[in-house]
Enzyme design. Structure first.
Site, PDB file in Angstrom:
ATOM      1  N   HIS A 113     -21.634  89.440 -85.800  1.00 16.13           N
ATOM      2  CA  HIS A 113     -20.717  89.879 -84.731  1.00 16.13           C
ATOM      3  C   HIS A 113     -21.483  90.178 -83.436  1.00 16.13           C
ATOM      4  O   HIS A 113     -21.282  89.487 -82.452  1.00 16.13           O
ATOM      5  CB  HIS A 113     -19.850  91.078 -85.135  1.00 16.13           C
ATOM      6  CG  HIS A 113     -19.107  90.884 -86.412  1.00 16.13           C
ATOM      7  ND1 HIS A 113     -18.218  89.855 -86.590  1.00 16.13           N
ATOM      8  CD2 HIS A 113     -19.131  91.567 -87.596  1.00 16.13           C
ATOM      9  CE1 HIS A 113     -17.721  89.911 -87.825  1.00 16.13           C
ATOM     10  NE2 HIS A 113     -18.255  90.945 -88.450  1.00 16.13           N
TER      11      HIS A 113
ATOM     12  N   ASP B 292     -16.146  84.548 -92.151  1.00 18.77           N
ATOM     13  CA  ASP B 292     -15.999  85.979 -92.419  1.00 18.77           C
ATOM     14  C   ASP B 292     -14.814  86.319 -93.328  1.00 18.77           C
ATOM     15  O   ASP B 292     -14.895  86.159 -94.535  1.00 18.77           O
ATOM     16  CB  ASP B 292     -15.941  86.714 -91.069  1.00 18.77           C
ATOM     17  CG  ASP B 292     -16.090  88.221 -91.213  1.00 18.77           C
ATOM     18  OD1 ASP B 292     -16.132  88.717 -92.344  1.00 18.77           O
ATOM     19  OD2 ASP B 292     -16.176  88.917 -90.174  1.00 18.77           O
TER      20      ASP B 292
HETATM   21  C1  NGQ Z   1     -16.826  93.583 -94.706  1.00 19.59           C
HETATM   22  N1  NGQ Z   1     -15.752  93.203 -92.603  1.00 19.59           N
HETATM   23  O1  NGQ Z   1     -17.946  93.839 -95.126  1.00 19.59           O
HETATM   24  O2  NGQ Z   1     -16.048  92.819 -95.284  1.00 19.59           O
HETATM   25  C2  NGQ Z   1     -16.411  94.191 -93.404  1.00 19.59           C
HETATM   26  C3  NGQ Z   1     -15.502  95.354 -93.661  1.00 19.59           C
HETATM   27  C4  NGQ Z   1     -16.991  97.315 -93.644  1.00 19.59           C
HETATM   28  C5  NGQ Z   1     -15.947  93.180 -91.301  1.00 19.59           C
HETATM   29  N2  NGQ Z   1     -16.798  94.018 -90.789  1.00 19.59           N
HETATM   30  C6  NGQ Z   1     -16.142  96.421 -94.471  1.00 19.59           C
HETATM   31  N3  NGQ Z   1     -15.293  92.329 -90.548  1.00 19.59           N
HETATM   32  O3  NGQ Z   1     -17.331  96.987 -92.511  1.00 19.59           O
HETATM   33  O4  NGQ Z   1     -17.350  98.372 -94.143  1.00 19.59           O
HETATM   34 ZN    ZN Z   2     -18.679  90.461 -92.622  1.00 19.06          ZN
END
Ligand code: NGQ
Ligand code: ZN
Length: 454
Positions: free
Chosen positions: A269, A320
């Site tokens: 990101h 993602d």
């Molecule tokens: C993830 N997703 O690891 O799937 C994360 C959410 C988090 C994004 N950051 C979970 N888009 O960040 O703790």
């Molecule tokens: Zn991720």
């Protein structure tokens, strides 16, 4: 055994070429010749371009696509989406994860990706207990990659805390948790698990500065002597604020000063950076792992692509959350987000006359290849024969040539332009459909029905 493939048009490292013969042995390109005859070769119709690496994926999230699009009581955000996601993953069994991952990987291949980099953190059972095999879930990811043929870079993810300053993990995070020692065991186990897959790689993914305290980060990095290192950074403004409060610096700034960020690193990101951070990240040679469709879906913000590209920053693209799996759509969203912010056009290309599609494609290919650390990313000797054939007869491509084909794929036709995909020289997608499309889809639909009924 050597096979010889023939393409009427192909994008080679030094540009577009015609009548290209490619010799492939054990999945690897041994030689190629342009301006050659097709005699005795397997002819593959279409426009040959290298398959794109997907540098960031949480495969299981494919099955909740569309289930978090309902307004909650107030102020829906990334954080409320994450609660929905945690509730969803609480129900998944290893069989479910394998079926969902196979479906997602099949869709990736059908859209022009030939490698997936799985940022894998769903390690334990719903009660948070390790499975008898610590690598049970990693093995399911590897099985899904093997069943679809997609190339795999597996990044076991370390997740320890619920937030900065050692905040205790939440209930919904218990399937992710390991300490450093158990994590290192999992990394070693992951190497065995992927050993049978062609040119698979294992790296590490300290999840984020929210989930991994600084001491643990330095320990796992010190123990990772080769392979890529991926970390989520600066996706949300609240994360930036919390990071400043806990660590005294913004996430990317903190990493620049406290971790030896270099070309093995990929910052996923990197949405919220100051101009100084953007330029500093570019100088490290690390890759920014952009996931434009997910970042739009989650309301993350807009990456400063114009400045980063101007500073020679490297980037690749990832799917993602898998809300939509389409390589062209990711690249299009990246460019369009810049246009909407800047009220400008043709932002992600640097020279006058340059094709934006070509620039996006070349960057995502080079950055994605670096981030997945597999021998892919070019139709060239020594690289795996992972090749996408665009449909030269598609109405949006039929009148074009050269870079216009990429502009037409990315900005107009999208995945419908992907006709055939070869991995290691073998055709896994023909006429836009994966060879196991129906079986993989049936199993996926049965899985999702069962999970949602539970
Ligand atoms: C993830 N997703 O690891 O799937 C994360 C959410 C988090 C994004 N950051 C979970 N888009 O960040 O703790
Ligand atoms: Zn991720």
């Amino acid at each position: 055994m050597t096979r010889t493939l023939f393409f009427e048009n192909a994008l080679l490292p030094d540009g577009w070429a015609r009548q290209v013969r490619v010799a492939v042995e054990d999945g690897v390109i041994r030689s190629m010749t342009a301006g050659a005859s097709a005699a005795g070769a397997e002819r593959h119709a279409g426009i040959a371009v290298p398959g794109l690496p997907n540098l960031h994926c949480h495969a299981f999230q494919r099955a909740m696509a569309g289930l978090a699009e309902r307004r909650g009581p107030a102020n829906d955000s990334f954080w409320t989406w994450r609660e929905v996601m945690y509730r969803f993953l609480g129900r998944l069994t290893p069989d479910d994860v394998e079926a969902i991952a196979a479906f997602a990987y099949m869709e990736m291949l059908e859209s022009g990706f030939s490698t997936v980099t799985e940022f894998h953190y769903l390690h334990h059972d719903p009660a948070g207990r390790a499975y008898a095999d610590l690598g049970e879930m990693a093995a399911r990811i590897a099985a899904a990659a093997g069943a679809t043929g997609i190339g795999l870079t597996l990044l076991p993810s370390l997740y320890m805390t619920g937030g900065f300053a050692n905040a205790p993990p939440m209930e919904g995070q218990k399937r992710f948790l390991n300490d450093v020692d158990r994590f290192l065991t999992l990394v070693a186990r992951s190497r065995d698990i992927v050993a049978a897959l062609p040119a698979a790689r294992v790296g590490i993914a300290p999840h984020s500065l929210r989930a991994v305290p600084p001491e643990a980060l330095s320990r796992v990095v010190a123990n990772c002597l080769d392979g890529p290192i991926h970390i989520h950074a600066a996706e949300q403004t609240k994360e930036v604020e919390d990071c400043v409060a806990a660590l005294g610096a913004r996430p990317v700034e903190w990493l620049m000063h406290n971790a030896d960020v270099e070309a093995r690193w990929c910052l996923i990101h990197a949405t919220h950076m100051t101009p100084t951070e953007t330029e500093a990240l570019a100088r490290t040679g690390a890759v920014a792992g952009l996931c434009p469709l997910t970042e739009a879906s989650l309301g993350d913000g807009i990456f400063d692509g114009a400045r980063y590209l101007g500073a020679d920053g490297r980037f690749g693209i990832g799917t993602d959350s898998n809300i939509q799996i389409d390589a062209a759509a990711e690249l299009r969203q990246l460019e369009y987000s810049q246009r909407l912010r800047d009220r400008a056009r043709n932002v992600m290309a640097r020279q006058e006359g340059a094709s934006v599609g070509r620039s996006l494609f070349d960057n995502a290919l080079a950055g994605g290849t670096q981030a997945c650390a597999r021998p892919v990313g070019a139709i060239a000797a020594g690289k795996r024969a992972d090749i996408v054939l665009l449909d030269a007869d598609h109405p949006d491509l039929a009148a074009g040539a050269g870079d216009h084909w990429l502009d037409a794929w990315i900005f107009i036709a999208g995945r419908a332009a992907v006709r055939e995909v070869l991995v290691g020289g073998d055709s896994v997608v023909a006429d836009g459909r994966h060879s196991a499309h129906d079986d993989i889809t049936r199993r996926y639909v049965a899985t999702v029905k069962r999970v949602l009924a539970a």
